[in-house]
Enzyme design. Structure first.
Site, short mmCIF file in Angstrom:
data_model
loop_
_atom_site.label_atom_id
_atom_site.label_comp_id
_atom_site.label_asym_id
_atom_site.label_seq_id
_atom_site.Cartn_x
_atom_site.Cartn_y
_atom_site.Cartn_z
N ASP A 138 55.64 -10.03 22.83
CA ASP A 138 56.90 -9.65 23.48
C ASP A 138 57.07 -8.15 23.36
O ASP A 138 56.73 -7.55 22.33
CB ASP A 138 58.08 -10.42 22.89
CG ASP A 138 58.32 -10.16 21.41
OD1 ASP A 138 59.03 -9.20 21.10
OD2 ASP A 138 57.80 -10.93 20.58
N ASP A 141 68.07 -13.65 23.28
CA ASP A 141 67.82 -13.25 21.90
C ASP A 141 69.16 -13.16 21.18
O ASP A 141 69.96 -12.26 21.45
CB ASP A 141 67.10 -11.90 21.91
CG ASP A 141 66.78 -11.35 20.54
OD1 ASP A 141 67.26 -11.93 19.54
OD2 ASP A 141 66.07 -10.34 20.47
N GLU A 183 70.60 -12.79 17.47
CA GLU A 183 70.21 -12.49 16.10
C GLU A 183 71.10 -11.40 15.54
O GLU A 183 72.16 -11.10 16.09
CB GLU A 183 68.74 -12.06 16.05
CG GLU A 183 68.43 -10.82 16.87
CD GLU A 183 67.02 -10.29 16.66
OE1 GLU A 183 66.64 -10.07 15.48
OE2 GLU A 183 66.29 -10.13 17.66
#
Length: 286
Positions: A86, A175, A177
């Site tokens: 990624d 994402d 986080e």
């Protein structure tokens, strides 16, 4: 008016913006104000090398794994698991031919963050992976403190995060986080965070027909969602755990679809399936 993300001969082309909004603009006036106030990187983010131009990326806070004894029920990689990477603005011009030669078969590229940041290298990275025969996907770095989940899902799809049933495009990833701009959980309660993620996932599916992949790490998911099991059967899990062996998964997920296991010399990952299964995911569902 709905934004259309078109893929022509392997090249991503973005056209007209959602609701008459200019591509790249905040979805609402209040979002513009919040985006400004939520864009001061904290000390850990600065120490990790993040910039306001690049924003966050998967695993920026180097997720730690609590050592546990591995048992027979621990999650495992299947035979033939596919290696991928990624990337984001920080990688710039990627040597896709070199990575393909090393056996990488897929890649995800950062497209957006919040409603204020687009990866300036997105087109070259996303199309570069495609031209080397890699199956590619796009991801969005969520900032729940800066704007609504609906606005961020729309911004993601409008700026490269769509999906095409061409067998070469993987469903988008969100994402969720550690917050690089302040409080770890973005100032939200566990209930509010689960609602935010649910809203994002629902809007992404409404726009693309696909279930968004959820990237997270176990400590954050436990702290910020109360280890919610709301997504265990609907959204593929991308687990961040920099270790050689997984011992457990968050949120009651019965298995993982992707695993980010290192950032050296670049973020490297596994798809927990064969190449044929990767193609199935790119065409439709697992």
């Amino acid at each position: 008016m709905k934004t259309v993300t078109r893929i022509l001969a392997g090249t991503v082309v973005l056209s007209c913006a959602l609701s008459g909004m200019a591509v790249g603009a905040p979805a609402h006036a209040s979002d513009a104000v919040r985006a400004t106030t939520q864009r001061t990187l904290d000390a850990p983010a600065r120490a990790a090398g993040l910039t306001t131009a690049g924003g966050g990326y998967p695993g920026w806070a180097k997720p730690t794994v609590r050592r546990q004894a591995r048992d027979a029920s621990a999650p495992r990689l299947v035979a033939g698991a596919q290696r991928g990477i990624d990337v984001s603005r920080y990688q710039g011009n990627v040597d896709w031919a070199g990575w393909a030669a090393k056996g990488i078969t897929w890649a995800y590229t950062k497209a957006t963050e919040g409603t204020y940041l687009r990866n300036t290298y997105f087109a070259s990275q996303y199309n570069g992976a495609y031209k080397q025969g890699l199956i590619r996907g796009a991801y969005h770095f969520a900032n729940p403190a800066s704007s609504s989940a609906k606005a961020q899902a729309e911004y993601f799809v409008a700026n490269g995060g769509g999906w095409s049933a061409d067998g070469k495009t993987l469903p988008g990833m969100v994402d969720v986080e550690n917050n690089p701009y302040g409080p770890t959980c973005y100032g939200l309660s566990t209930t509010a965070m689960v609602t935010w993620i649910s809203t994002f996932a629902a809007r992404y599916k409404q726009l693309t027909g696909r279930d968004v992949v959820i990237y997270t790490n176990s400590p954050w998911w436990s702290l910020c969602t109360g280890n919610s099991t709301a997504f265990r059967l609907s959204n593929p899990l991308w687990i961040a755990a920099w270790t050689t062996k997984l011992t457990s998964l968050p949120g009651g997920w019965p298995t993982f679809t992707y695993w980010q296991y290192t950032d050296s010399p670049i973020d490297q990952d596994y798809f927990n399936g064969s190449y044929a299964r990767l193609q199935v995911l790119a065409r439709n569902h697992l």
